[in-house]
Enzyme design. Structure first.
Site, PDB file in Angstrom:
ATOM      1  N   PRO A  20       0.823  -1.227   0.000  1.00  0.00           N
ATOM      2  CA  PRO A  20       0.000   0.000   0.000  1.00  0.00           C
ATOM      3  C   PRO A  20       0.852   1.270   0.000  1.00  0.00           C
ATOM      4  O   PRO A  20       0.356   2.347  -0.318  1.00  0.00           O
ATOM      5  CB  PRO A  20      -0.808  -0.117   1.295  1.00  0.00           C
ATOM      6  N   ARG A  53       4.571  -4.280   6.170  1.00  0.00           N
ATOM      7  CA  ARG A  53       5.934  -3.821   6.450  1.00  0.00           C
ATOM      8  C   ARG A  53       6.882  -4.436   5.429  1.00  0.00           C
ATOM      9  O   ARG A  53       6.519  -5.423   4.769  1.00  0.00           O
ATOM     10  CB  ARG A  53       6.359  -4.251   7.862  1.00  0.00           C
ATOM     11  N   ASP A  78       9.060  -2.764  -8.249  1.00  0.00           N
ATOM     12  CA  ASP A  78       9.957  -3.909  -8.411  1.00  0.00           C
ATOM     13  C   ASP A  78      10.426  -4.452  -7.060  1.00  0.00           C
ATOM     14  O   ASP A  78      10.768  -5.626  -6.942  1.00  0.00           O
ATOM     15  CB  ASP A  78      11.160  -3.504  -9.265  1.00  0.00           C
ATOM     16  N   ASP A 369      18.000  -4.841  -7.914  1.00  0.00           N
ATOM     17  CA  ASP A 369      16.602  -4.618  -8.301  1.00  0.00           C
ATOM     18  C   ASP A 369      16.057  -3.328  -7.677  1.00  0.00           C
ATOM     19  O   ASP A 369      14.885  -3.241  -7.318  1.00  0.00           O
ATOM     20  CB  ASP A 369      15.720  -5.817  -7.914  1.00  0.00           C
ATOM     21  N   GLU A 371      16.802  -2.127  -4.787  1.00  0.00           N
ATOM     22  CA  GLU A 371      16.847  -2.157  -3.323  1.00  0.00           C
ATOM     23  C   GLU A 371      18.291  -2.007  -2.860  1.00  0.00           C
ATOM     24  O   GLU A 371      19.207  -2.539  -3.483  1.00  0.00           O
ATOM     25  CB  GLU A 371      16.260  -3.476  -2.807  1.00  0.00           C
TER      26      GLU A 371
HETATM   27  P1  ADP Z   1       8.341   1.567  -5.098  1.00  0.00           P
HETATM   28  O1  ADP Z   1       8.399   1.231  -6.560  1.00  0.00           O
HETATM   29  O2  ADP Z   1       7.491   2.762  -4.873  1.00  0.00           O
HETATM   30  O3  ADP Z   1       9.721   1.689  -4.528  1.00  0.00           O
HETATM   31  P2  ADP Z   1       8.148  -1.088  -4.011  1.00  0.00           P
HETATM   32  O4  ADP Z   1       7.048  -2.072  -4.183  1.00  0.00           O
HETATM   33  O5  ADP Z   1       9.381  -1.321  -4.806  1.00  0.00           O
HETATM   34  O6  ADP Z   1       7.603   0.371  -4.351  1.00  0.00           O
HETATM   35  O7  ADP Z   1       8.456  -1.077  -2.464  1.00  0.00           O
HETATM   36  C1  ADP Z   1       9.409  -0.266  -1.880  1.00  0.00           C
HETATM   37  C2  ADP Z   1       9.823  -0.832  -0.538  1.00  0.00           C
HETATM   38  O8  ADP Z   1       8.722  -0.921   0.349  1.00  0.00           O
HETATM   39  C3  ADP Z   1      10.385  -2.254  -0.622  1.00  0.00           C
HETATM   40  O9  ADP Z   1      11.647  -2.247   0.000  1.00  0.00           O
HETATM   41  C4  ADP Z   1       9.422  -3.094   0.195  1.00  0.00           C
HETATM   42  O10 ADP Z   1      10.103  -4.093   0.905  1.00  0.00           O
HETATM   43  C5  ADP Z   1       8.823  -2.107   1.140  1.00  0.00           C
HETATM   44  N1  ADP Z   1       7.486  -2.454   1.648  1.00  0.00           N
HETATM   45  C6  ADP Z   1       6.682  -3.476   1.306  1.00  0.00           C
HETATM   46  N2  ADP Z   1       5.509  -3.424   1.981  1.00  0.00           N
HETATM   47  C7  ADP Z   1       5.581  -2.334   2.780  1.00  0.00           C
HETATM   48  C8  ADP Z   1       4.674  -1.733   3.727  1.00  0.00           C
HETATM   49  N3  ADP Z   1       3.461  -2.248   3.947  1.00  0.00           N
HETATM   50  N4  ADP Z   1       5.084  -0.609   4.336  1.00  0.00           N
HETATM   51  C9  ADP Z   1       6.280  -0.074   4.094  1.00  0.00           C
HETATM   52  N5  ADP Z   1       7.173  -0.584   3.224  1.00  0.00           N
HETATM   53  C10 ADP Z   1       6.835  -1.703   2.574  1.00  0.00           C
HETATM   54 MG    MG Z   2      11.214   0.030  -5.588  1.00  0.00          MG
END
Ligand code: ADP
Ligand code: MG
Length: 392
Positions: A20, A53, A78, A369, A371
């Site tokens: 989200p 999270r 991603d 990727d 991260e």
């Molecule tokens: P974006 O493209 O906006 O970066 P991503 O899906 O790649 O979105 O997610 C970004 C980060 O958020 C990832 O490191 C993921 O692990 C983390 N993440 C996943 N779920 C949540 C959550 N519910 N709250 C906060 N961070 C989250």
């Molecule tokens: Mg991302």
């Protein structure tokens, strides 16, 4: 070599993992307004699981009874798919689990794989809702194809699986520094790039690689999928999930290196790279970036010739000495994928099967990727067609 396309047999059931927080924070609304109506229309059943999270999705797929779903979709950027791929590879039965068809539904600010798949399908450039619609349509069709993964190993013993990219220097810095502009969606990378140009840094290290041209074929070690009992635990939003017994959070997973795909092209860090590898003579870089798909974002065609499973990492390295203006020109050309046509003497491109990067200092962060990964020696190799992805 024949392409092993697959088709999900109807009726099929998809696990949808949704972040989200990804992108502009609209993923859940996009699911309700755009994705769900299409799935309902196409008679595709789904279980929605909203992550709470970081690493939630990774833990879920590491432990879930995957037989309940025919595919696992990710509505996020991603980053969440990266969690899913690594969660699957951390399972005892990774060899079967990693063959579960995956699907990327772009809802983040970085949706490189979705943009690549849209491109491979022959569609015109798309972003936002249009790209999401295209990808949801692919999910409704149910066609899936093999995709290469890259295994990455670090000197400190980390092992990661990557479907998109490995980077160090300028491009990785943009990715990380622009996280705070997530609300801008895809535009975060343009803003981040202009900002990073102001404080251009030099990264020192040794880069070595095995060009596709000089490499021989790779074989994978066989593993043994294991049968385990499952029990129920509730998912974050009340949907029951079948979860296998798992160690407490934070406890390292049991090692099962013996059954992981063998890195047949790599040698330990304390040994020099094999003789037939290329060692880059220059040791000062602005950026090193290996991408395994065509697009780095909706507006960044970094490796125009890349395919889902071409057995290659498309390695770019930009040597120190390039001017800010030169770098800006490269960046602008990347939108259409014409950056190599500029014949910039500092930019090098080579498709590789494996690489090793040994930084001389722990400068900056690396990215896998998109991260972050702490800076240390890292090497990796392609594993041909290791996973499957819903594609057009
Ligand atoms: P974006 O493209 O906006 O970066 P991503 O899906 O790649 O979105 O997610 C970004 C980060 O958020 C990832 O490191 C993921 O692990 C983390 N993440 C996943 N779920 C949540 C959550 N519910 N709250 C906060 N961070 C989250
Ligand atoms: Mg991302």
């Amino acid at each position: 070599e024949g392409v092993t396309w697959g088709l999900l047999s109807r009726p099929y059931h998809v696990l949808v993992l949704l972040n989200p927080q990804s992108g502009t924070g609209q993923a859940l609304q996009l699911f309700r307004s755009l994705v769900q109506p299409m799935l309902v229309e196409a008679d595709v059943a789904f279980t929605l699981c909203v992550t709470e999270r970081p690493n939630h999705a990774r833990e879920l797929v590491r432990a879930a009874d995957l037989s309940r779903w025919d595919a696992v979709a990710v509505l996020a950027g991603d980053g969440l798919l990266y969690e899913v791929v690594n969660g699957l590879m951390e399972r005892q039965d990774w060899q079967a689990a990693i063959k579960k068809p995956l699907c990327t539904l772009p809802g983040g600010s970085g949706n490189a794989l979705a943009a690549s798949i849209n491109h491979y399908a022959g569609n015109t450039r798309a972003s936002k809702e249009e790209l999401l619609t295209n990808c949801t349509y692919f999910l409704c069709k149910g066609l899936h194809a093999p995709m290469d993964l890259v295994s990455l190993s670090t000197a400190s013993g980390k092992r990661l699986y990557s479907f998109l990219s490995f980077g160090w220097g300028f491009i990785s810095d943009v990715d990380i520094a622009s996280e705070k502009y997530r609300q801008l969606g895809n535009a975060r990378f343009t803003v981040g790039t202009i900002q990073q140009l102001a404080g251009l840094k030099v990264y020192k290290g040794r880069l070595s690689y095995l060009p596709v041209e000089t490499s021989s074929s790779v074989s994978s070690a066989p593993g043994s999928p294991s049968e385990q009992n499952s029990h129920h635990v509730p998912c974050s939003n009340g949907h029951p999930l079948h979860i296998l017994p798992q160690p407490a959070p934070g406890v390292p997973r049991p090692p099962h290196e013996g059954s992981w795909p063998e890195d047949s092209l790599l040698v330990p860090f304390d040994q020099p790279v094999p003789k037939h590898w290329t060692v880059v003579p220059e040791e000062e870089f602005i950026s090193i970036f290996a991408i395994y798909q065509s697009h780095l974002g909706a507006d960044f065609t970094m490796a125009p010739t890349a395919k889902l499973h071409d057995g290659s990492m498309h390695l770019f390295f930009l040597k120190a000495g390039v001017s800010r203006l030169g770098l800006l020109k490269l960046f602008l050309a990347m939108e259409k994928g014409t950056h190599l046509d500029l014949n910039c003497p500092h930019l090098h491109y080579v498709p590789v099967r494996a690489f090793r990067l040994e930084p001389f200092a722990s400068t900056g962060l690396m990215t896998v990727d998109g991260e972050p990964l702490a800076c240390e020696p890292v090497q990796g190799q392609v594993h041909d067609q290791l996973c499957r992805i819903i594609s057009g």
